[in-house]
Design a protein around this motif. Structure first.
Motif, short mmCIF file in Angstrom:
data_model
loop_
_atom_site.label_atom_id
_atom_site.label_comp_id
_atom_site.label_asym_id
_atom_site.label_seq_id
_atom_site.Cartn_x
_atom_site.Cartn_y
_atom_site.Cartn_z
N ASP A 23 -46.59 60.66 21.84
CA ASP A 23 -47.04 59.34 22.43
C ASP A 23 -48.29 58.89 22.39
O ASP A 23 -48.89 57.99 23.01
N GLY A 24 -48.98 60.09 21.81
CA GLY A 24 -50.59 59.91 21.73
C GLY A 24 -51.43 60.13 22.81
O GLY A 24 -52.62 60.06 23.10
N GLN A 25 -50.80 60.66 24.00
CA GLN A 25 -51.49 60.92 25.14
C GLN A 25 -50.98 62.44 25.44
O GLN A 25 -49.84 62.61 25.86
N ASN A 26 -52.04 63.23 25.37
CA ASN A 26 -52.04 64.94 25.77
C ASN A 26 -51.59 65.19 27.06
O ASN A 26 -52.67 65.77 27.48
N ARG A 27 -50.67 64.87 27.81
CA ARG A 27 -50.64 65.14 29.24
C ARG A 27 -50.54 66.76 29.40
O ARG A 27 -51.19 67.21 30.40
N ARG A 28 -49.72 67.25 28.65
CA ARG A 28 -49.54 68.62 28.92
C ARG A 28 -49.66 69.42 27.50
O ARG A 28 -49.05 68.77 26.76
N ALA A 29 -50.36 70.59 27.52
CA ALA A 29 -50.26 71.40 26.30
C ALA A 29 -49.49 72.47 26.50
O ALA A 29 -49.78 73.27 27.59
N ILE A 30 -48.56 72.87 25.67
CA ILE A 30 -47.73 74.17 25.65
C ILE A 30 -48.39 75.12 24.56
O ILE A 30 -48.32 74.69 23.40
N VAL A 31 -49.03 76.16 25.01
CA VAL A 31 -49.54 77.24 23.98
C VAL A 31 -48.23 77.98 23.85
O VAL A 31 -47.81 78.86 24.47
N VAL A 32 -48.11 78.05 22.41
CA VAL A 32 -46.68 78.73 21.90
C VAL A 32 -47.37 80.25 21.28
O VAL A 32 -47.93 80.23 20.35
N LEU A 33 -46.84 81.24 22.09
CA LEU A 33 -47.19 82.76 21.67
C LEU A 33 -45.86 83.27 21.11
O LEU A 33 -45.13 83.49 21.98
N PRO A 34 -45.83 83.22 19.90
CA PRO A 34 -44.41 83.70 19.23
C PRO A 34 -44.24 85.36 19.43
O PRO A 34 -44.98 86.08 19.88
N VAL A 67 -51.40 72.80 31.67
CA VAL A 67 -51.41 73.71 30.35
C VAL A 67 -50.21 74.76 30.78
O VAL A 67 -50.24 75.22 31.96
N VAL A 68 -49.47 74.93 29.77
CA VAL A 68 -48.27 75.97 30.00
C VAL A 68 -48.49 77.10 28.79
O VAL A 68 -48.87 76.83 27.62
N PHE A 69 -48.42 78.49 29.32
CA PHE A 69 -48.33 79.36 28.40
C PHE A 69 -46.89 80.01 28.14
O PHE A 69 -46.09 80.28 28.97
N TYR A 70 -46.35 79.80 26.85
CA TYR A 70 -45.09 80.21 26.71
C TYR A 70 -45.18 81.17 25.55
O TYR A 70 -45.59 81.06 24.59
#
Length: 306
Positions: free
Chosen positions: A50-61, A115-118
């Motif tokens: 949507d162009g609005q980076n409200r939440r960043a999900i950091v993906v650690l595989p 921010v979310v650390f996954y």
């Protein structure tokens, strides 16, 4: 068995061990002199749809997984205002401080309000260390959320012999180990592809895991073997917006992780940890993130919206 036959078998066993040791030494020498590998991680950024980076999900595989492929697989199923910051681990060594610097640079560019650390499987261990650094630098994007997915809290939670982790710390391998790893990985069954999965990404994910190389596999195995939850860089203040542990139905059947002991260890550090079943994921499948991304992304969004 006669004494003569016993001696013959003993000589064969010793000769075989000698050949294997010689191959290992040759492979290590070639690896050190010729077989060059990268020591830096790579971070891929997918801005919000949507162009609005409200939440960043950091993906650690997970172990030997490609973070960039996982991020692309998740993209259609996360919220429209979710940006994805995906990590590909280095081929040699695993320095979480260096990874955090790259993640922080990506977060500065996105400027999210949350921010979310996954962390999936081994990625949960990496997430714990990145979370510590994030808190130490003032948590500039607000209280974080930690989402663990079938993540071990110690090498004892991994259903593999302890000695493998010790070997991984001294034997980094070379081209021979890479070929052996590829041959062995090709024999492992993979979960069936779920609805909504991109077949091209599935193939890329499998190819990345097959040809990751023995050096990367050993480096990541060594990281797991040396990880200590609740001490040093893995310690956190626990000032989280939420912490969740995703796992499959009948997760005791997971082929790699003992989830019950892992959950207990994580909960000793984070008493508010909530365990969440990923609907549709079977216990015998170990984090099928690329093969069945919608199931995991749906579970992830469900806990983030609580």
């Amino acid at each position: 068995m006669t004494p003569l036959r016993k001696r013959r078998y003993r000589r064969i066993a010793l000769a075989s061990a000698g050949v294997l040791l010689a191959l290992a030494l040759i492979d290590s020498l070639i690896g050190a002199l010729v077989y060059k590998t990268g020591t830096e991680a790579h971070v891929s950024v997918i801005p919000a749809r949507d162009g609005q980076n409200r939440r960043a999900i950091v993906v650690l595989p997970g172990y030997v997984m490609s973070g960039s492929v996982v991020g692309r697989a998740f993209r259609p199923f996360v919220a429209g205002t979710d940006a994805l910051v995906s990590v590909d681990y280095p081929q040699t060594g695993l320095d979480t401080s260096e990874i955090y610097r790259q993640v922080e640079a990506a977060l500065q560019e996105l400027a999210p309000s949350e921010v979310v650390f996954y962390g999936a499987s081994m990625g949960g261990m990496v997430a714990a260390q990145l979370l510590r650094q994030y808190e130490a630098e003032g948590a500039r994007y607000g209280r974080p959320t930690l989402v663990l997915d079938t993540a071990p809290a110690a090498y004892a939670d991994v259903k593999r012999p302890d000695w493998l982790f010790k070997v991984a710390c001294w034997y980094r391998g070379g081209p021979i180990a890479a070929l052996v790893w590829a041959a062995g990985t090709a024999l492992v069954d993979t979960p069936p592809t779920g609805a909504g999965a991109d077949p091209q990404l599935v193939r890329r994910g499998h190819r990345a895991g097959t040809w990751v190389g023995g050096t990367a596999a050993a480096s990541q195995g060594c990281f797991i073997g040396r990880f200590e939850l609740g001490s040093g860089d893995a310690a956190t203040t626990g000032d989280l917006k939420g912490i969740f542990y995703l796992h499959a139905t009948s997760s005791e059947q997971d082929p790699l992780i003992n989830t019950s002991t892992a959950i207990n260890r994580w909960r000793n550090i984070f008493p508010s940890l909530a365990d969440v079943v990923v609907e549709g994921r079977q216990g015998g499948w170990h984090i099928p993130l690329v093969e069945r991304p919608e199931e995991t992304a749906t579970a992830l969004l469900s806990v983030l919206e609580r």
